[in-house]
Structure formats: C-alpha cells, structure tokens
Design an enzyme around this catalytic site. Structure first.
Site, PDB file in Angstrom:
ATOM      1  N   CYS A   1    -113.088  70.765  52.668  1.00  0.00           N
ATOM      2  CA  CYS A   1    -113.123  70.179  54.054  1.00  0.00           C
ATOM      3  C   CYS A   1    -112.304  68.903  53.798  1.00  0.00           C
ATOM      4  O   CYS A   1    -112.802  67.927  53.154  1.00  0.00           O
ATOM      5  CB  CYS A   1    -114.511  69.643  54.367  1.00  0.00           C
ATOM      6  SG  CYS A   1    -114.532  68.762  55.930  1.00  0.00           S
TER       7      CYS A   1
ATOM      8  N   CYS B   1    -114.138  65.611  55.825  1.00  0.00           N
ATOM      9  CA  CYS B   1    -115.479  65.068  55.596  1.00  0.00           C
ATOM     10  C   CYS B   1    -115.955  65.875  54.560  1.00  0.00           C
ATOM     11  O   CYS B   1    -115.599  65.976  53.319  1.00  0.00           O
ATOM     12  CB  CYS B   1    -116.221  64.634  56.776  1.00  0.00           C
ATOM     13  SG  CYS B   1    -116.197  66.151  58.037  1.00  0.00           S
ATOM     14  N   SER B   2    -117.058  66.600  54.968  1.00  0.00           N
ATOM     15  CA  SER B   2    -117.788  67.127  53.791  1.00  0.00           C
ATOM     16  C   SER B   2    -118.220  68.572  54.423  1.00  0.00           C
ATOM     17  O   SER B   2    -119.412  69.091  54.030  1.00  0.00           O
ATOM     18  CB  SER B   2    -118.993  66.302  53.053  1.00  0.00           C
ATOM     19  OG  SER B   2    -119.441  65.922  54.047  1.00  0.00           O
ATOM     20  N   CYS B   3    -117.884  69.209  55.445  1.00  0.00           N
ATOM     21  CA  CYS B   3    -118.503  70.375  55.992  1.00  0.00           C
ATOM     22  C   CYS B   3    -118.630  71.465  54.811  1.00  0.00           C
ATOM     23  O   CYS B   3    -117.747  71.640  54.197  1.00  0.00           O
ATOM     24  CB  CYS B   3    -117.397  70.868  57.102  1.00  0.00           C
ATOM     25  SG  CYS B   3    -117.341  69.644  58.539  1.00  0.00           S
TER      26      CYS B   3
END
Ligand code: FE
Length: 223
Positions: free
Chosen positions: A122, A125-127
């Site tokens: 991602c 961000c951190s999906c």
C-alpha cells in the site's frame, strides 16, 4: 495523489482503478497518539492488563489472521473449482470459508505462476486484508517498503531472501481501502501427498503478501 508512484510496475488495468479517485484509509495523524494515551490510562487504572493486550495483538498478527488466508490458499490448491471462484470473485470465495468483514470487504486474489510473481503493497498508508492476514507487520507500513516495493521490487524481494530469475515478471499491486489483495502462492513441489490441513500449515503470511515463496521442509517431502 495522481502520481504518487510510477506506473510501470503496476499491472495493466489496476493503475486506472487505483487512481480513479477513491481514498486510502483516512487515518487522523494523531490517532496513534490517542490510542497510546488511552492504553496508558486503561493500564494505569488497572482496567487492562498490558500483557493481555500484547497477546491479543500477537494473536491477530501471527495466528488468527494469517491462518485464515492460509486456509484459503490451501483450499485453492486442492480444489480447482474453488480456485477458479477465488480468482474470479475473491470476496465471495473467501466468504465461503467464513472469512470477511472489516478491512476485507473487497478482495482480489492474484496468482503466482512460474512466469509471474505478485507483490502487495500500500503505497499511501497500510491498507491490508485483515480478514485473511490479520494485522500488517511493521515493515509493511514502513516508508521504505511502501516506496521501494514499487521502485525496485526485485531488490526488495532479494532482501527478503527471494531471488527471482530475470524472466519472471514481477507485478506490484497497490492496495487501497476499497480493494485489498492477497497473493495465491505457487504450491510447492513435492507436496502432492499432503492434505489440505497440512498444506495450510506451510503457507506463511509473507508468502501471501508476495515477499516469500511457500516451501516444504525436506523432511516433509515424500521420499
Ligand atoms: Fe492504503
């Protein structure tokens, strides 16, 4: 937001979708601080045992989450019809095994083959697909991984110990809040005699993010 990474490593079709205007997770910049403050307060007041909290996070990160994904992968390996459904409509096929919900509402599974290796990131961000992989590891959220997975995926894979031949195509998939990816790794050689449960035990989180292969311990190979 329309040029946060080069397009050349992205698989055809995904670029437009990813940049079609939808948002990554909108995380308030002070969220982590607020969570930390809340945790400290609860611990101070004796309402929460920090060891229990750590155990809970650990369980989500390393046991429950990745185990769900591993069962999905193992089922796909032993059941061609399931694999076909999984690649066509991952969300529905994953739900067949009882997994879904938050952070896994819209899933897509991408298949590794001898000619193609898939890697999940991602960039913004951190999906991450919580419903099948649990919580993301720290490295997945790091700025270094998020940028370098796109710029130099082969270099990143090498650092994870995975050296890919030049003729293997690397596809990098950029997860978003709306669409999260899971890698269907290649079934390891010499695993023909293993059942679904035994196969699931071999599947690691890293293999389902695409930074590792699934391997079979020499002792478990059929002599
Ligand atoms: Fe994201």
């Amino acid at each position: 937001m329309n040029d946060h990474h080069p397009a050349d490593h992205h698989a055809a079709g995904e670029e437009a979708r990813h940049h079609g205007g939808h948002e990554h997770q909108a995380v308030p910049s002070d969220l982590a601080l607020r969570v930390k403050a809340l945790e400290s307060l609860l611990v101070d007041k004796g309402l929460v045992d920090p060891a229990a909290l750590d155990a809970l996070v650990d369980m989500y990160e390393r046991k429950v989450g990745p185990r769900n994904g591993a069962r999905v992968v193992a089922r796909a390996w032993v059941d061609p019809a399931y694999k076909e459904r999984l690649l066509r409509d991952a969300t529905a096929a994953i739900a067949e095994l009882g997994y879904g919900g938050a952070q896994g509402e819209h899933m897509r599974v991408v298949e590794n083959t001898p000619a193609v290796h898939n890697l999940i990131v991602c960039t913004l961000c951190s999906c991450y697909p919580w419903s099948v992989l649990g919580l993301p590891p720290v490295w997945y959220k790091s700025a270094a991984y998020r940028s370098r997975a796109v710029i130099d995926p082969r270099g990143v894979l090498r650092e994870f110990g995975l050296e890919l031949p030049d003729d293997v195509e690397v596809r990098v998939w950029d997860s978003t809040a709306e669409l999260r990816y899971l890698v269907l790794p290649e079934r390891p050689a010499h695993s023909e005699h293993l059942g679904e449960e035994e196969l699931a035990a071999l599947v690691t989180r890293d293999a389902m993010v695409g930074v590792a292969r699934v391997t079979i311990p020499p002792g478990a190979r059929r002599p």
